[in-house]
Motif scaffolding. Structure first.
Motif, short mmCIF file in Angstrom:
data_model
loop_
_atom_site.label_atom_id
_atom_site.label_comp_id
_atom_site.label_asym_id
_atom_site.label_seq_id
_atom_site.Cartn_x
_atom_site.Cartn_y
_atom_site.Cartn_z
N ILE A 213 -4.64 -19.67 2.01
CA ILE A 213 -4.44 -18.67 3.07
C ILE A 213 -4.99 -17.33 2.61
CG2 ILE A 213 -2.74 -17.41 4.44
CD1 ILE A 213 -0.90 -19.96 4.04
N GLY A 214 -4.65 -16.96 1.38
CA GLY A 214 -5.11 -15.68 0.85
C GLY A 214 -6.62 -15.59 0.72
N LEU A 215 -7.30 -16.73 0.64
CA LEU A 215 -8.76 -16.73 0.49
C LEU A 215 -9.49 -16.89 1.83
CD1 LEU A 215 -9.06 -18.96 -2.71
CD2 LEU A 215 -9.68 -16.55 -2.54
N SER A 216 -8.74 -17.16 2.91
CA SER A 216 -9.39 -17.41 4.20
C SER A 216 -9.78 -16.10 4.86
CB SER A 216 -8.45 -18.16 5.14
OG SER A 216 -8.08 -19.39 4.59
N THR A 217 -10.93 -16.13 5.55
CA THR A 217 -11.32 -14.96 6.32
C THR A 217 -11.08 -15.19 7.81
OG1 THR A 217 -13.57 -15.80 6.39
CG2 THR A 217 -13.08 -14.18 4.69
N ARG B 171 -6.17 -19.34 8.85
CA ARG B 171 -4.98 -18.84 8.16
C ARG B 171 -3.70 -19.31 8.84
NH1 ARG B 171 -6.09 -12.64 7.85
NH2 ARG B 171 -8.03 -12.92 6.73
N SER C 101 -0.81 -21.25 -0.34
CA SER C 101 -0.79 -19.79 -0.39
C SER C 101 -2.15 -19.24 -0.85
CB SER C 101 0.33 -19.33 -1.34
OG SER C 101 0.24 -17.94 -1.56
N ARG C 102 -2.71 -19.86 -1.87
CA ARG C 102 -4.04 -19.43 -2.33
C ARG C 102 -5.07 -19.61 -1.23
NH1 ARG C 102 -5.16 -19.94 -8.27
NH2 ARG C 102 -7.22 -19.11 -7.96
N THR D 214 2.13 -23.41 -3.44
CA THR D 214 1.26 -22.48 -4.19
C THR D 214 -0.20 -22.63 -3.76
OG1 THR D 214 2.76 -22.80 -6.03
CG2 THR D 214 0.68 -21.74 -6.53
N SER E 116 -0.82 -21.82 7.39
CA SER E 116 0.57 -21.36 7.33
C SER E 116 1.49 -22.39 7.99
CB SER E 116 0.74 -20.02 8.06
OG SER E 116 -0.06 -19.04 7.46
#
Lengths: 115, 413
Positions: free
Chosen positions: B394-398, B403, B391-392, B388, B407
């Motif tokens: 990765i979702g917050l990376s620019t 990323r 996942s957060r 979890t 992963s």
């Protein structure tokens, strides 16, 4: 303030959605991003869109109605999905756009609902 | 095709523009407070140079020529708009000084420090201080600044214009008027330069930071600052910090473009020259016996750099330095960095405890927190929580390579 993030995808991105070898990675990118968005508590609405070759476009030419197969305009990148988010300002909306798993994101502020 | 009598002119103009823009602008602005007008006038002067120099040759003192041309524009403008008759003597005196200095073979006084103080004036919105400084001191264009800070270019342009209008309307002063005010004002300058570098670098593992495209410019500002206030240890500390981080640039990605976290970087790829320069500044800072947050942050990076010689990272020392940093200023970066260091130095439990003590609301969109949380949960075999958290993160990376790195970490669970 409410903003719409419009995610544009290349032909290759659309192909990855159904390519057995790349599908998982493609979807994972979105899963993580959606996860982060939802946990931040800013999502109003969001949806991915089917590939543009499935689209039908209605156009009126000189009052005459015509329906065509495909998207409104043939461009390299096509709309692949949208998110409507509730954030304080455009700066914050752009910050979230930068985190998206695609290379092109258009951001626009939403108009207030019509009464 | 136009034949230029002086083919070097264009090159010289470009060179002058990149080297002297901020100096000329600051010099003019100190005398003529309307920043926008000075920018326009200096821009016109450069255009005039592009038209004139190739035909008649490069003047002996290109900078004095440009100041004189810009001054002429300012006078024209003042006359046209009849701003105030009292402004003209200032302009004339300015021109005379430029001429006098030029004929004496002296350089124009360097007023860039005063400009840095002006850009970080307490009445200027803190978020606009760095963009303003980048534009006026280094001549970075607004579009690039906007992209680096992920702001709509038109918005950035408007905010810069508004800040300049405020400087003019409220007659903001350049430097602190009394010695008491000095430390706070200097701190604001340091803060603005640091913001240009982009915080969060490597502090807690795979963090990414959007401000990164202006690191060269930030270092340039840092060098200027050290030159202007050589007796200020924090200025040395800030420069040392940026140089240490910049030295790692070649090692941050492998040949395939994969992100490599600091602890796994090949030290042989670090830029030795930059690291030595960083160490020199850290040493210079320590001579003053006055510790500050930038010196502490630089010291942390210095300990990391020592791995190149000793083969191991002294996490205990890093944890202590972070402790000091948290005492001075408990920023999110410092809190997350401390948790990471404690986890490495002692055990993952203690690190996680410190991490989880950070209020949840503060970290909802703070990527380094989630990257570290994923890492620590993984070490503690709390796989679901690790998944979890990754996942957060990765979702917050620019950054694409960050990323992909995260992963891969998540996939190893």
């Amino acid at each position: 303030m409410s903003y719409t993030l419009m995610f544009y995808e290349s032909q290759d991105d659309f192909a990855a959605r159904t390519d057995p070898e790349r599908q998982k990675e493609y979807l994972a990118g979105w899963t993580h991003y959606v996860h982060a968005l939802r946990e931040a508590g800013i999502v109003v609405f969001g949806s991915g869109l089917h590939a543009p070759d499935k689209a039908a476009t209605m156009k009126r030419r000189g009052g005459e109605l015509a329906v065509q197969d495909g998207p409104f305009a043939e461009t390299k990148e096509q709309l692949g999905g949208i998110f409507v988010i509730d954030v304080p300002d455009l700066d914050t909306a752009l910050e979230w756009a930068a985190r998206g798993p695609v290379d092109t994101v258009e951001v626009r502020e939403n108009l207030p609902a019509l009464k | 095709m136009r034949m230029d009598a002086h083919p070097n002119a264009h090159r010289i103009i470009e060179q002058t523009a990149s080297e002297a823009y901020g100096r000329l602008l600051s010099y003019l602005a100190v005398h003529w407070r309307d920043l926008q007008a000075v920018e326009d006038a200096l821009g016109d002067a450069f255009v005039a140079a592009l038209e004139t120099w190739p035909k008649v040759g490069i003047p002996d003192k290109p900078e004095a020529w440009l100041v004189t041309a810009a001054r002429r524009r300012l006078i024209d403008r003042a006359r046209r708009s009849r701003v105030s008759a009292s402004a003209l003597p200032t302009l004339l005196a300015l021109s005379e000084e430029a001429q006098r200095l030029a004929s004496a073979g002296a350089d124009l006084p360097d007023e860039r420090l005063r400009m840095m103080f002006l850009c970080t004036h307490p009445d200027i919105d803190p978020a606009m201080r760095t963009p303003l400084m980048l534009q006026t001191v280094l001549g970075v264009d607004a579009a690039r600044i906007a992209s680096a800070f992920i702001v709509k270019p038109a918005t950035m342009g408007q905010r810069l214009t508004r800040a300049k209008a405020k400087i003019r309307a409220q007659r903001l002063t350049f430097e602190p008027t009394d010695a008491e005010e000095m430390p706070a004002r200097l701190d604001a300058v340091l803060e603005a330069v640091y913001a240009a570098y982009g915080s969060g670098w490597d502090e807690a593992g795979p963090a990414d930071s959007p401000g990164r495209s202006l690191t060269k410019e930030a270092i340039e500002l840092g060098r200027l600052l050290v030159r202007f206030v050589p007796g200020e240890p924090e200025a040395h500390g800030l420069l040392a910090l940026m140089l240490h981080c910049e030295a790692r640039l070649p090692a941050r990605h492998d040949d395939e473009g994969n992100y490599v976290p600091l602890s796994e970087q090949d030290g042989a790829r670090w830029d030795a020259e930059r690291m030595q320069e960083a160490e020199r500044h850290l040493h210079a800072a320590s001579q003053h016996g006055r510790l500050g947050r930038f010196q502490l942050m630089a010291a942390i990076q210095s300990v990391h750099a020592q791995r190149l010689r000793t083969g191991r990272t002294e996490w205990g020392a890093i944890a202590q330095l972070y402790e000091g940093l948290v005492q001075l200023q408990p920023t999110l970066g410092a809190l997350v960095g401390r948790a990471a260091a404690v986890a490495e130095a002692y055990d993952a439990h203690r690190g996680l405890e410190l991490l989880e003590a950070i209020p949840a609301a503060a970290v909802a969109s703070y990527q380094p927190y989630w990257a570290l949380a994923g890492h620590l949960y993984k070490r503690l075999h709390r796989d679901d929580e690790a998944r979890t958290a990754y996942s957060r993160a990765i979702g917050l990376s620019t950054d694409m390579s960050v990323r992909r790195f995260l992963s891969r970490q998540a996939a190893m669970l």
